[in-house]
Design an enzyme around this catalytic site. Sequence first.
Site, mmCIF file in Angstrom:
data_model
loop_
_atom_site.group_PDB
_atom_site.id
_atom_site.type_symbol
_atom_site.label_atom_id
_atom_site.label_comp_id
_atom_site.label_asym_id
_atom_site.label_seq_id
_atom_site.Cartn_x
_atom_site.Cartn_y
_atom_site.Cartn_z
ATOM 1 C CG ASN A 9 -1.696 1.257 1.410
ATOM 2 O OD1 ASN A 9 -1.833 2.039 0.453
ATOM 3 N ND2 ASN A 9 -2.230 1.488 2.604
ATOM 4 C CD1 TRP A 10 3.324 0.955 -3.032
ATOM 5 C CD2 TRP A 10 3.630 2.345 -4.756
ATOM 6 N NE1 TRP A 10 4.072 0.295 -3.973
ATOM 7 C CE2 TRP A 10 4.274 1.125 -5.044
ATOM 8 C CE3 TRP A 10 3.677 3.380 -5.696
ATOM 9 C CZ2 TRP A 10 4.969 0.917 -6.230
ATOM 10 C CZ3 TRP A 10 4.363 3.170 -6.881
ATOM 11 C CH2 TRP A 10 5.002 1.950 -7.135
ATOM 12 C CE LYS A 11 0.244 3.597 4.679
ATOM 13 N NZ LYS A 11 0.112 3.748 6.101
ATOM 14 C CG HIS A 97 -5.775 1.948 5.232
ATOM 15 N ND1 HIS A 97 -5.358 2.913 6.119
ATOM 16 C CD2 HIS A 97 -4.721 1.119 5.045
ATOM 17 C CE1 HIS A 97 -4.090 2.673 6.445
ATOM 18 N NE2 HIS A 97 -3.681 1.589 5.800
ATOM 19 C CD GLU A 99 -2.923 5.638 6.585
ATOM 20 O OE1 GLU A 99 -2.969 5.692 5.348
ATOM 21 O OE2 GLU A 99 -1.944 5.154 7.207
ATOM 22 C CD GLU A 169 -3.496 -2.553 7.374
ATOM 23 O OE1 GLU A 169 -2.414 -2.815 6.856
ATOM 24 O OE2 GLU A 169 -4.112 -1.495 7.179
ATOM 25 N N GLY A 175 2.355 2.459 10.716
ATOM 26 C CA GLY A 175 3.286 3.567 10.555
ATOM 27 C C GLY A 175 3.989 3.985 11.835
ATOM 28 C CB SER A 215 5.209 -1.412 12.154
ATOM 29 O OG SER A 215 4.801 -0.064 12.314
ATOM 30 N N GLY A 237 4.910 1.383 4.692
ATOM 31 C CA GLY A 237 6.239 1.988 4.539
ATOM 32 C C GLY A 237 7.254 1.083 3.859
HETATM 33 C C1 PEP Z 1 -0.818 0.239 6.029
HETATM 34 O O1 PEP Z 1 -0.975 1.459 5.959
HETATM 35 O O2 PEP Z 1 -1.623 -0.532 5.510
HETATM 36 C C2 PEP Z 1 0.361 -0.240 6.749
HETATM 37 C C3 PEP Z 1 0.396 -1.484 7.115
HETATM 38 O O3 PEP Z 1 1.356 0.691 6.977
HETATM 39 P P1 PEP Z 1 2.797 0.430 7.633
HETATM 40 O O4 PEP Z 1 3.316 -0.879 7.076
HETATM 41 O O5 PEP Z 1 3.611 1.591 7.215
HETATM 42 O O6 PEP Z 1 2.592 0.333 9.111
#
Ligand code: PEP
Length: 252
Positions: A9-11, A97, A99, A169, A175, A215, A237
Amino acid sequence: MRKKIVAGNWKMNKTFGEAEKLIADIAASLEGMELKDTEVILCPPFVYLEMATDIAEESKFRVGAQNMNDHDLGAFTGEISAIMLNSLDVKYVIIGHSERRQHYNENHEFLAGKVNAAIRHQIQPIFCCGEILAEREAGTHFTIVKKQLDDSVFQLLPEHFKQVILAYEPVWAIGTGVNATPEQAQEMHLYIRETIAEKYDRQIADDTTILYGGSCNSKNARELFIQPDVDGGLIGGSSLKADEFIAVVTSL
Ligand code: PEP
């Protein structure tokens, strides 16, 4: 047998040139790899989807979107529909998600509409669920995740639910650099699988891919992925650098 997946997931990251290079680097690394039953999915921003699907035609990865609208078409300025994604050969979409729940107030009902729209257009939802820190500390994390599933995906008929990929998640892990421990991840994934068995049946539960996200990186992926109910990862990330992402893929 359920599919194993690593999805990036590049966001809201990368310019066009950077995105093109990252995709090309990942594609080149995947070329020499024996992926067996593992699917690699890249979810770049909308504006790079066509470029990504063009490259994917000749490569070993698939393409997903990070979001979509619940309507098929019409006066929804700035939005993207499942019909549009389908017309670009995008076969996956991230829905729910944290976010989007947090910054854009996406509620259970809206998310259910998106899940239904994706299924209607043969796009597999990667549906995210997970608790915030206060909920985990209060011990309500199982109840919270169950409600997210109940209200947004469990309205699906069994034959449609089979198209859904789930991603657990924990919001406190996204993040932050603090991942769930393998034990915490396994405990929740098992709970989710048992909840699916109760709602649908054992076979559907055993066939559902449940990803871990939060993470997850090249250092901790293996111990998370080795858990019996963790079928891969949704990676934020660590999906933004080719070597790091490929190291996560090879941990599966
Ligand atoms: C995500 O946003 O789906 C995610 C898992 O982010 P990160 O790996 O950066 O925690």
